[in-house]
Design a protein around this motif. Structure first.
Motif, PDB file in Angstrom:
ATOM      1  N   ARG A 291      56.670  48.504  80.606  1.00 44.10           N
ATOM      2  CA  ARG A 291      55.822  49.265  79.751  1.00 44.10           C
ATOM      3  C   ARG A 291      55.211  48.339  78.675  1.00 44.10           C
ATOM      4  O   ARG A 291      54.161  48.179  78.454  1.00 44.10           O
ATOM      5  N   ARG A 292      56.059  47.468  78.112  1.00 35.81           N
ATOM      6  CA  ARG A 292      55.638  46.551  77.103  1.00 35.81           C
ATOM      7  C   ARG A 292      54.430  45.734  77.461  1.00 35.81           C
ATOM      8  O   ARG A 292      53.442  45.382  76.709  1.00 35.81           O
ATOM      9  N   GLU A 293      54.506  45.308  78.724  1.00 37.05           N
ATOM     10  CA  GLU A 293      53.332  44.312  79.432  1.00 37.05           C
ATOM     11  C   GLU A 293      51.980  45.309  79.453  1.00 37.05           C
ATOM     12  O   GLU A 293      50.987  44.987  78.908  1.00 37.05           O
ATOM     13  N   GLY A 294      52.136  46.375  79.871  1.00 33.43           N
ATOM     14  CA  GLY A 294      50.820  47.549  79.796  1.00 33.43           C
ATOM     15  C   GLY A 294      50.401  47.646  78.200  1.00 33.43           C
ATOM     16  O   GLY A 294      49.366  47.714  78.054  1.00 33.43           O
ATOM     17  N   VAL A 295      51.344  47.971  77.439  1.00 33.06           N
ATOM     18  CA  VAL A 295      50.834  48.201  75.952  1.00 33.06           C
ATOM     19  C   VAL A 295      50.286  47.001  75.384  1.00 33.06           C
ATOM     20  O   VAL A 295      48.942  46.996  74.629  1.00 33.06           O
ATOM     21  N   LEU A 296      50.789  45.743  75.737  1.00 34.81           N
ATOM     22  CA  LEU A 296      50.092  44.496  75.198  1.00 34.81           C
ATOM     23  C   LEU A 296      48.744  44.305  75.702  1.00 34.81           C
ATOM     24  O   LEU A 296      48.006  43.762  75.072  1.00 34.81           O
ATOM     25  N   ALA A 297      48.606  44.801  76.942  1.00 34.24           N
ATOM     26  CA  ALA A 297      47.183  44.594  77.725  1.00 34.24           C
ATOM     27  C   ALA A 297      46.367  45.475  77.144  1.00 34.24           C
ATOM     28  O   ALA A 297      45.103  45.145  76.923  1.00 34.24           O
ATOM     29  N   ALA A 298      46.780  46.669  76.903  1.00 36.15           N
ATOM     30  CA  ALA A 298      45.838  47.714  76.202  1.00 36.15           C
ATOM     31  C   ALA A 298      45.403  47.181  74.760  1.00 36.15           C
ATOM     32  O   ALA A 298      44.405  47.167  74.640  1.00 36.15           O
ATOM     33  N   LEU A 299      46.293  46.581  74.167  1.00 35.73           N
ATOM     34  CA  LEU A 299      46.119  46.293  72.745  1.00 35.73           C
ATOM     35  C   LEU A 299      45.040  45.301  72.890  1.00 35.73           C
ATOM     36  O   LEU A 299      43.989  45.099  72.081  1.00 35.73           O
ATOM     37  N   SER A 300      45.138  44.268  73.788  1.00 31.17           N
ATOM     38  CA  SER A 300      44.241  43.119  73.809  1.00 31.17           C
ATOM     39  C   SER A 300      42.791  43.617  74.191  1.00 31.17           C
ATOM     40  O   SER A 300      41.977  43.189  73.776  1.00 31.17           O
ATOM     41  N   GLU A 301      42.572  44.562  75.249  1.00 31.80           N
ATOM     42  CA  GLU A 301      41.384  45.191  75.539  1.00 31.80           C
ATOM     43  C   GLU A 301      40.789  45.772  74.421  1.00 31.80           C
ATOM     44  O   GLU A 301      39.639  45.470  73.959  1.00 31.80           O
TER      45      GLU A 301
END
Length: 149
Positions: free
Chosen positions: A64-74
């Motif tokens: 989930r951390r990777e998903g959160v970081l990807a969302a933050l980046s977008e």
């Protein structure tokens, strides 16, 4: 801000992705001139550090951390691009828009946005009072995205 095949955002739960998509739609409609309003209402550094520690604990170290970081980046990329585009083209030539935000305002805005995005993702795991504290000026937009308003 919709996930593509193999996108890390796919690692978020379906409910989190749905809320995030609705929040993204509302955020994309937000005029970049209003970004400073959200920055002005952002958390003081100590409150922000406590909030970040809490959401870090909830996110954990899994996929989930990777998903959160990807969302933050977008969200960061969209915000920066929107603010930059607002200063270019005919607006710049006609001097109809100025960059009244300071560098500090931009940093505070992005920090406020990031905490709001994480709160939207973790919506079901955060108590309502804590959510309101984390969201600050984003509360109404986030509640609409969650379907609770």
């Amino acid at each position: 801000m919709t996930p593509q095949a193999g996108d890390p955002i796919d690692r978020l739960s379906p409910g989190a992705r749905d809320r995030l998509d609705r929040f993204a739609e509302a955020f994309q409609l937000l005029d970049s001139d209003l970004y400073t309003v959200f920055a002005a209402s952002s958390h003081d550094p100590e409150d922000r550090m406590a909030a970040l520690a809490r959401v870090q604990e909830l996110i954990g170290q899994g996929p989930r951390r990777e998903g959160v970081l990807a969302a933050l980046s977008e969200f960061r990329e969209f915000a920066v691009r929107s603010a930059t585009e607002a200063l270019g083209g005919s607006n710049a030539a006609l001097l109809t828009r100025t960059n009244v935000a300071t560098a500090e305002d931009r940093v505070r805005f992005l920090a406020s946005l990031e905490l709001a995005v994480v709160t939207v993702i973790l919506w079901d795991e955060i108590e309502p009072e804590e959510r309101a504290q984390f969201l600050g000026p984003w509360e109404e937009m986030a509640e609409q995205a969650s379907g609770t308003s």
